[in-house]
Design a protein around this motif. Structure first.
Motif, PDB file in Angstrom:
ATOM      1  N   UNK A   1      -4.715 -20.989 -33.931  1.00 16.41           N
ATOM      2  CA  UNK A   1      -5.712 -20.555 -34.921  1.00 16.41           C
ATOM      3  C   UNK A   1      -5.165 -19.498 -35.863  1.00 16.41           C
ATOM      4  N   UNK A   2      -4.257 -18.653 -35.347  1.00 17.43           N
ATOM      5  CA  UNK A   2      -3.634 -17.673 -36.240  1.00 17.43           C
ATOM      6  C   UNK A   2      -2.221 -17.366 -35.771  1.00 17.43           C
ATOM      7  N   UNK A   3      -1.393 -16.871 -36.724  1.00 16.70           N
ATOM      8  CA  UNK A   3       0.000 -16.607 -36.392  1.00 16.70           C
ATOM      9  C   UNK A   3       0.876 -16.817 -37.603  1.00 16.70           C
ATOM     10  N   UNK A   4       2.192 -16.730 -37.393  1.00 14.34           N
ATOM     11  CA  UNK A   4       3.140 -16.935 -38.487  1.00 14.34           C
ATOM     12  C   UNK A   4       3.471 -18.416 -38.626  1.00 14.34           C
ATOM     13  N   UNK A   5       3.919 -18.794 -39.827  1.00 11.77           N
ATOM     14  CA  UNK A   5       4.263 -20.197 -40.075  1.00 11.77           C
ATOM     15  C   UNK A   5       5.548 -20.276 -40.881  1.00 11.77           C
ATOM     16  N   UNK A   6       6.449 -21.135 -40.417  1.00 16.59           N
ATOM     17  CA  UNK A   6       7.720 -21.319 -41.113  1.00 16.59           C
ATOM     18  C   UNK A   6       7.949 -22.812 -41.316  1.00 16.59           C
ATOM     19  N   UNK A   7       8.204 -23.191 -42.568  1.00 14.40           N
ATOM     20  CA  UNK A   7       8.497 -24.595 -42.886  1.00 14.40           C
ATOM     21  C   UNK A   7       9.215 -24.619 -44.224  1.00 14.40           C
ATOM     22  N   UNK A   8       9.821 -25.766 -44.518  1.00 16.87           N
ATOM     23  CA  UNK A   8      10.465 -25.934 -45.819  1.00 16.87           C
ATOM     24  C   UNK A   8       9.444 -25.744 -46.934  1.00 16.87           C
ATOM     25  N   UNK A   9       9.928 -25.292 -48.068  1.00 15.53           N
ATOM     26  CA  UNK A   9       9.112 -25.145 -49.256  1.00 15.53           C
ATOM     27  C   UNK A   9       8.428 -26.490 -49.561  1.00 15.53           C
ATOM     28  N   UNK A  10       7.192 -26.463 -49.922  1.00 16.08           N
ATOM     29  CA  UNK A  10       6.498 -27.712 -50.232  1.00 16.08           C
ATOM     30  C   UNK A  10       5.601 -28.175 -49.096  1.00 16.08           C
ATOM     31  N   UNK A  11       5.917 -27.742 -47.874  1.00 11.59           N
ATOM     32  CA  UNK A  11       5.037 -28.084 -46.748  1.00 11.59           C
ATOM     33  C   UNK A  11       3.875 -27.098 -46.780  1.00 11.59           C
ATOM     34  N   UNK A  12       2.624 -27.591 -46.853  1.00 10.78           N
ATOM     35  CA  UNK A  12       1.496 -26.659 -46.940  1.00 10.78           C
ATOM     36  C   UNK A  12       1.312 -25.832 -45.663  1.00 10.78           C
TER      37      UNK A  12
ATOM     38  N   UNK B   1      -5.401 -20.613 -41.531  1.00  9.99           N
ATOM     39  CA  UNK B   1      -5.372 -19.533 -40.544  1.00  9.99           C
ATOM     40  C   UNK B   1      -3.982 -18.968 -40.299  1.00  9.99           C
ATOM     41  N   UNK B   2      -2.945 -19.715 -40.645  1.00 10.12           N
ATOM     42  CA  UNK B   2      -1.582 -19.225 -40.402  1.00 10.12           C
ATOM     43  C   UNK B   2      -1.046 -18.481 -41.630  1.00 10.12           C
ATOM     44  N   UNK B   3      -0.070 -17.602 -41.397  1.00  8.44           N
ATOM     45  CA  UNK B   3       0.514 -16.801 -42.469  1.00  8.44           C
ATOM     46  C   UNK B   3       1.951 -17.236 -42.703  1.00  8.44           C
ATOM     47  N   UNK B   4       2.224 -17.628 -43.930  1.00  9.62           N
ATOM     48  CA  UNK B   4       3.577 -18.100 -44.272  1.00  9.62           C
ATOM     49  C   UNK B   4       4.586 -16.967 -44.107  1.00  9.62           C
ATOM     50  N   UNK B   5       5.680 -17.218 -43.394  1.00  7.46           N
ATOM     51  CA  UNK B   5       6.729 -16.202 -43.228  1.00  7.46           C
ATOM     52  C   UNK B   5       7.787 -16.355 -44.322  1.00  7.46           C
ATOM     53  N   UNK B   6       8.279 -17.576 -44.486  1.00  4.45           N
ATOM     54  CA  UNK B   6       9.262 -17.888 -45.532  1.00  4.45           C
ATOM     55  C   UNK B   6       9.065 -19.336 -45.944  1.00  4.45           C
ATOM     56  N   UNK B   7       9.617 -19.701 -47.126  1.00  2.00           N
ATOM     57  CA  UNK B   7       9.588 -21.092 -47.591  1.00  2.00           C
ATOM     58  C   UNK B   7      10.987 -21.508 -48.021  1.00  2.00           C
ATOM     59  N   UNK B   8      11.900 -21.719 -47.072  1.00  2.00           N
ATOM     60  CA  UNK B   8      13.276 -22.081 -47.445  1.00  2.00           C
ATOM     61  C   UNK B   8      13.313 -23.399 -48.213  1.00  2.00           C
TER      62      UNK B   8
END
Ligand code: TXA
Ligand code: MG
Length: 348
Positions: free
Chosen positions: A278-289, A293-300
């Motif tokens: 439900x909540x936390x950090x999120x890491x994925x390639x740029x373009x992935x939504x 509830x999650x917070x984007x950490x980086x968008x490599x």
């Protein structure tokens, strides 16, 4: 020349001893004082510290390593203590000159030279039969030894100066506590190990490690060349040069550090799917939504950039107090394979 007790590069013992600090409070001045800019004088001093039996954290292109002279038994023992690493996990020996291989390994198959011509200096570690003169503490009693020639300019300058001062090799595991995330910045080393280091030990600042993941490990001490750890140099790149190889990176079949199932882990729980988080950090390639509830950490924007920032993202998640972090794994057989390997271990 003895340099223990002599501090040239960082001030008083008091200010450089961070024993009262808690991990991750790493931006105040007293912490940064222990970190040295790699000027020519500092490099000479760093090599002296190693020759004297001290520890020196070394920036490399993969991750930062915690270095010790392989001829100083007490320094090698301290590496295990400072990392909290079990003695059953062998270390990688770093050199800054290919000719020294013969002093470290007793058997160098021709394939070794084909590979090092292409990949050294760089993020490929090669395991060979060891010379009996090398301490068993370095190799945890194994008759093989892992060797690497890093390409980072600070590592190279330090290693070359160390050889000039008569040193053979520098054992350097990643400069983190056992099982935790490898450091890719000097301040990460400080936050991982600062409280365990002596006032005479050093940390060199060489900027952010370019690759961001540990070296590929290839074992050439066995009949069929065997990959023991995935890294930025891929299996395809290696087999293109030396032919068929095996891959054996499973924790159950290989008892090596970094092959343990739970490893490379931040404090936050790592997940490879956002389902149920439900909540936390999120890491994925740029373009992935970013899931709700999650917070984007980086968008490599590439798999290389993903590898470069992966461990920083884990540290950022911990600094920001997330108890969960979701990583959407990148696809592909380039460095993405190593990313999936590390994230899967961190999440297990
Ligand atoms: O990129 C790297 O390799 C970094 C930088 C600092 O050079 N170093 C690093 O060291 O990752 P460490 O200690 O964190 O990982 C060493 C790996 C472990 O998985 C260990 O088991 C393996 O190398 N290793 C060491 N000696 C070995 C041997 N004789 N046979 C097989 N694996 C070995
Ligand atoms: Mg490690």
């Amino acid at each position: 020349m003895g340099t223990r007790g002599r501090r040239i590069l960082y001030p008083s013992k008091k200010s450089s001893n961070p024993s009262k600090r808690t991990p991750n409070q790493h931006y105040d001045a007293s912490v940064l004082e222990k970190i040295s800019y790699p000027s020519p004088d500092a490099i000479t001093h760093g090599a002296e510290v190693l020759r004297d039996g001290g520890l020196v954290a070394i920036p490399t292109e993969t991750v930062y390593g915690l270095g010790a002279d392989i001829s100083r038994e007490e320094a090698i023992t301290r590496i295990y203590q400072v990392k909290g690493r079990p003695h059953t996990h062998p270390l990688i020996v770093h050199i800054g000159e290919i000719s020294l291989l013969e002093n470290i390994s007793s058997l160098i198959p021709a394939k070794t030279y084909q590979l090092i011509e292409k990949f050294w200096p760089g993020p490929l570690t090669i395991v060979l039969k060891k010379q009996s003169s090398i301490s068993n503490t370095v190799t945890s009693g194994k008759d093989s030894i892992a060797i690497r020639y890093p390409s980072h300019f600070v590592a190279q300058k330090l290693l070359k100066e160390f050889h000039k001062q008569g040193g053979l090799g520098v054992a350097a595991p990643s400069a983190n506590r056992f099982g935790r995330v490898s450091p890719t910045l000097a301040v990460d080393v400080m936050s991982e190990l600062g409280e365990y280091l002596d006032s005479t030990d050093l940390i060199f600042d060489g900027g952010a490690s370019q690759v961001g993941l540990e070296s590929t490990i290839l074992d050439l001490s066995v009949e069929t060349p065997t990959i023991r750890r995935l890294g930025s140099i891929t299996c395809d790149q290696i087999s293109e040069i030396i032919g068929p190889i095996e891959i054996e990176i499973n924790a159950r079949t290989a008892k090596f550090s970094g092959s343990d199932l739970h490893h490379y882990a931040p404090k936050a729980r790592v997940h490879i799917t956002s389902a149920g988080i439900k909540e936390g950090g999120f890491l994925a390639l740029d373009g992935v939504p970013t899931p709700d509830g999650l917070t984007r950490l980086f968008s490599p924007r590439s798999n290389q950039e993903f590898a470069h920032i992966l461990y920083s993202a884990f540290r950022k998640a911990d600094r920001e107090g997330f108890t969960d972090v979701v990583v959407q794994l990148p696809e592909g057989e380039d460095i993405a394979a190593a990313i999936r390997d590390r994230v899967n271990r961190a999440s297990s």
